[in-house]
Write an enzyme that holds these catalytic residues in place. Structure first.
Site, mmCIF file in Angstrom:
data_model
loop_
_atom_site.group_PDB
_atom_site.id
_atom_site.type_symbol
_atom_site.label_atom_id
_atom_site.label_comp_id
_atom_site.label_asym_id
_atom_site.label_seq_id
_atom_site.Cartn_x
_atom_site.Cartn_y
_atom_site.Cartn_z
ATOM 1 N N MET A 157 -3.525 6.788 1.885
ATOM 2 C CA MET A 157 -4.131 6.161 3.067
ATOM 3 C C MET A 157 -5.334 6.978 3.530
ATOM 4 S SD MET A 157 -0.699 5.339 5.257
ATOM 5 C CE MET A 157 0.762 4.643 4.501
ATOM 6 N N ASP B 144 1.806 6.305 -1.684
ATOM 7 C CA ASP B 144 0.937 5.614 -0.735
ATOM 8 C C ASP B 144 -0.226 6.514 -0.329
ATOM 9 O OD1 ASP B 144 2.205 3.045 -0.269
ATOM 10 O OD2 ASP B 144 3.853 4.177 0.613
ATOM 11 N N GLY C 222 11.211 3.432 1.420
ATOM 12 C CA GLY C 222 10.830 4.771 1.851
ATOM 13 C C GLY C 222 11.878 5.418 2.724
ATOM 14 N N SER C 223 11.834 5.111 4.028
ATOM 15 C CA SER C 223 12.777 5.728 4.963
ATOM 16 C C SER C 223 14.215 5.354 4.658
ATOM 17 C CB SER C 223 12.428 5.319 6.400
ATOM 18 O OG SER C 223 12.409 3.909 6.549
ATOM 19 N N ASP D 277 6.973 -4.314 -0.685
ATOM 20 C CA ASP D 277 6.964 -3.040 0.042
ATOM 21 C C ASP D 277 6.947 -3.301 1.537
ATOM 22 O OD1 ASP D 277 6.516 -0.515 1.071
ATOM 23 O OD2 ASP D 277 4.559 -0.230 0.124
ATOM 24 N N GLY D 278 7.924 -2.735 2.241
ATOM 25 C CA GLY D 278 7.901 -2.777 3.694
ATOM 26 C C GLY D 278 9.191 -3.243 4.333
ATOM 27 N N GLY D 279 9.876 -2.337 5.006
ATOM 28 C CA GLY D 279 11.067 -2.709 5.761
ATOM 29 C C GLY D 279 12.265 -3.091 4.928
ATOM 30 N N GLY E 143 0.256 0.786 6.637
ATOM 31 C CA GLY E 143 -0.240 1.919 7.410
ATOM 32 C C GLY E 143 0.819 2.896 7.872
ATOM 33 N N PHE E 144 2.035 2.408 8.100
ATOM 34 C CA PHE E 144 3.092 3.280 8.599
ATOM 35 C C PHE E 144 4.427 2.936 7.957
ATOM 36 C CE2 PHE E 144 -0.061 3.033 12.006
ATOM 37 C CZ PHE E 144 -0.272 4.379 12.274
ATOM 38 N N GLY E 145 5.236 3.960 7.727
ATOM 39 C CA GLY E 145 6.585 3.740 7.239
ATOM 40 C C GLY E 145 7.516 3.390 8.382
ATOM 41 N N GLY E 146 8.703 2.901 8.042
ATOM 42 C CA GLY E 146 9.727 2.655 9.046
ATOM 43 C C GLY E 146 9.605 1.361 9.821
ATOM 44 N N HIS F 56 -0.525 3.440 -4.832
ATOM 45 C CA HIS F 56 -0.938 2.334 -3.957
ATOM 46 C C HIS F 56 -2.078 2.821 -3.069
ATOM 47 C CE1 HIS F 56 0.380 -0.479 -0.406
ATOM 48 N NE2 HIS F 56 -0.792 -0.837 -0.928
ATOM 49 N N SER G 263 9.423 5.515 -1.976
ATOM 50 C CA SER G 263 8.099 5.855 -1.476
ATOM 51 C C SER G 263 8.054 7.287 -0.964
ATOM 52 C CB SER G 263 7.698 4.910 -0.342
ATOM 53 O OG SER G 263 6.480 5.318 0.232
ATOM 54 N N HIS H 7 6.683 5.659 -5.840
ATOM 55 C CA HIS H 7 5.612 4.954 -5.147
ATOM 56 C C HIS H 7 4.831 5.951 -4.307
ATOM 57 C CE1 HIS H 7 3.777 1.230 -3.695
ATOM 58 N NE2 HIS H 7 3.752 1.788 -2.497
ATOM 59 N N MET I 216 2.997 -7.030 0.597
ATOM 60 C CA MET I 216 3.324 -6.201 1.758
ATOM 61 C C MET I 216 4.163 -7.031 2.722
ATOM 62 S SD MET I 216 2.119 -3.233 1.162
ATOM 63 C CE MET I 216 2.566 -2.565 2.780
ATOM 64 N N MET J 163 -4.397 2.414 -0.250
ATOM 65 C CA MET J 163 -4.706 1.737 1.007
ATOM 66 C C MET J 163 -5.967 2.377 1.568
ATOM 67 S SD MET J 163 -0.941 1.134 2.687
ATOM 68 C CE MET J 163 -0.050 2.420 1.832
#
Length: 217
Positions: free
Chosen positions: A36, A34, A196-197, A174-176, A141-144, A65, A7, A32, A136, A67
């Site tokens: 927003m 994102d 991502g992170s 996607d996410g964590g 809305g936020f990475g990390g 993506h 991401s 990816h 999701m 959002m």
């Protein structure tokens, strides 16, 4: 075999082309992106002009993506910017089927994203029209953020739903997602992993991308 979609949201925005080169060297086939708007989600990222600038820098598959609220207003912009896949949120488009058809009319793959509390059954009547479902595993809305554990069961249920109704659909998550949970997520049925992170936050992005692939082959 599952694939990785790093991401860009977590990349160094002062050196985006250099960051893309790193994930390419690590074996990534997808990027990816994102988008927003600060309304559908409480954050603002980047839009079609940034994607358009990156398009001639790489042959990676652009997994866009959205959002954003009322994404139907901007589909053509993102097609022209170079999107290969455009994913919208089930809750963000008043006429979901119409927006999916608009995406596909441009020869681009259409995806629908489901937030953690949104049931897979909400896609029952568009399942034959979509190419990708994005689960999701954090609130968007936020990475990390940390992976929500109950999403493993949702991934499994979505895998069964896809296999029953339209086996050609790509199941993306996607996410964590980190090195310590990616295997469980793939085992649950994911085809495409967004990280991502966990990738761009590493000291060696190339090696971290390879590490992810080594865990899911």
């Amino acid at each position: 075999m599952a694939k990785i979609a790093p991401s860009l949201l977590s990349a160094d925005f002062a050196n985006l082309e250099g960051e893309i080169r790193k994930i390419e060297a690590g074996g990534a086939e997808y990027l990816h992106l994102d988008v927003m708007d600060g309304n559908y989600v409480p954050n603002i990222s980047f839009g079609a002009p940034v994607i358009a600038k990156l398009r001639d820098k790489t042959d990676l598959i652009f997994d866009v993506h959205l959002m954003i609220e009322k994404p139907e207003r901007y589909i053509e912009n993102f097609v022209k910017a170079g999107a290969d896949i455009i994913t919208i949120h089930q809750e963000a488009s008043l006429h979901l089927h119409r927006t999916i058809q608009e995406i596909k009319s441009h020869g681009v793959k259409a995806g629908v994203s489901l937030n953690p509390a949104t049931p897979i059954e909400s896609l029952k009547y568009v399942i034959d029209d979509i190419d990708l479902i994005l689960i999701m595993s954090v609130n968007p809305g936020f990475g990390g953020q940390s992976f929500i554990p109950t999403m493993i069961e949702k991934i499994k249920e979505t895998r069964s739903f896809i296999d029953k109704h339209n086996p050609q659909i790509i199941l993306e998550v996607d996410g964590g997602i980190k090195l310590d949970n990616v295997q469980e997520i793939v085992k649950a049925g994911a085809d495409l992993i967004v990280a991502g992170s966990a990738i761009f936050g590493a000291d060696d992005v190339v090696e971290r991308t390879k590490e992810f692939y080594n865990l899911i082959v």
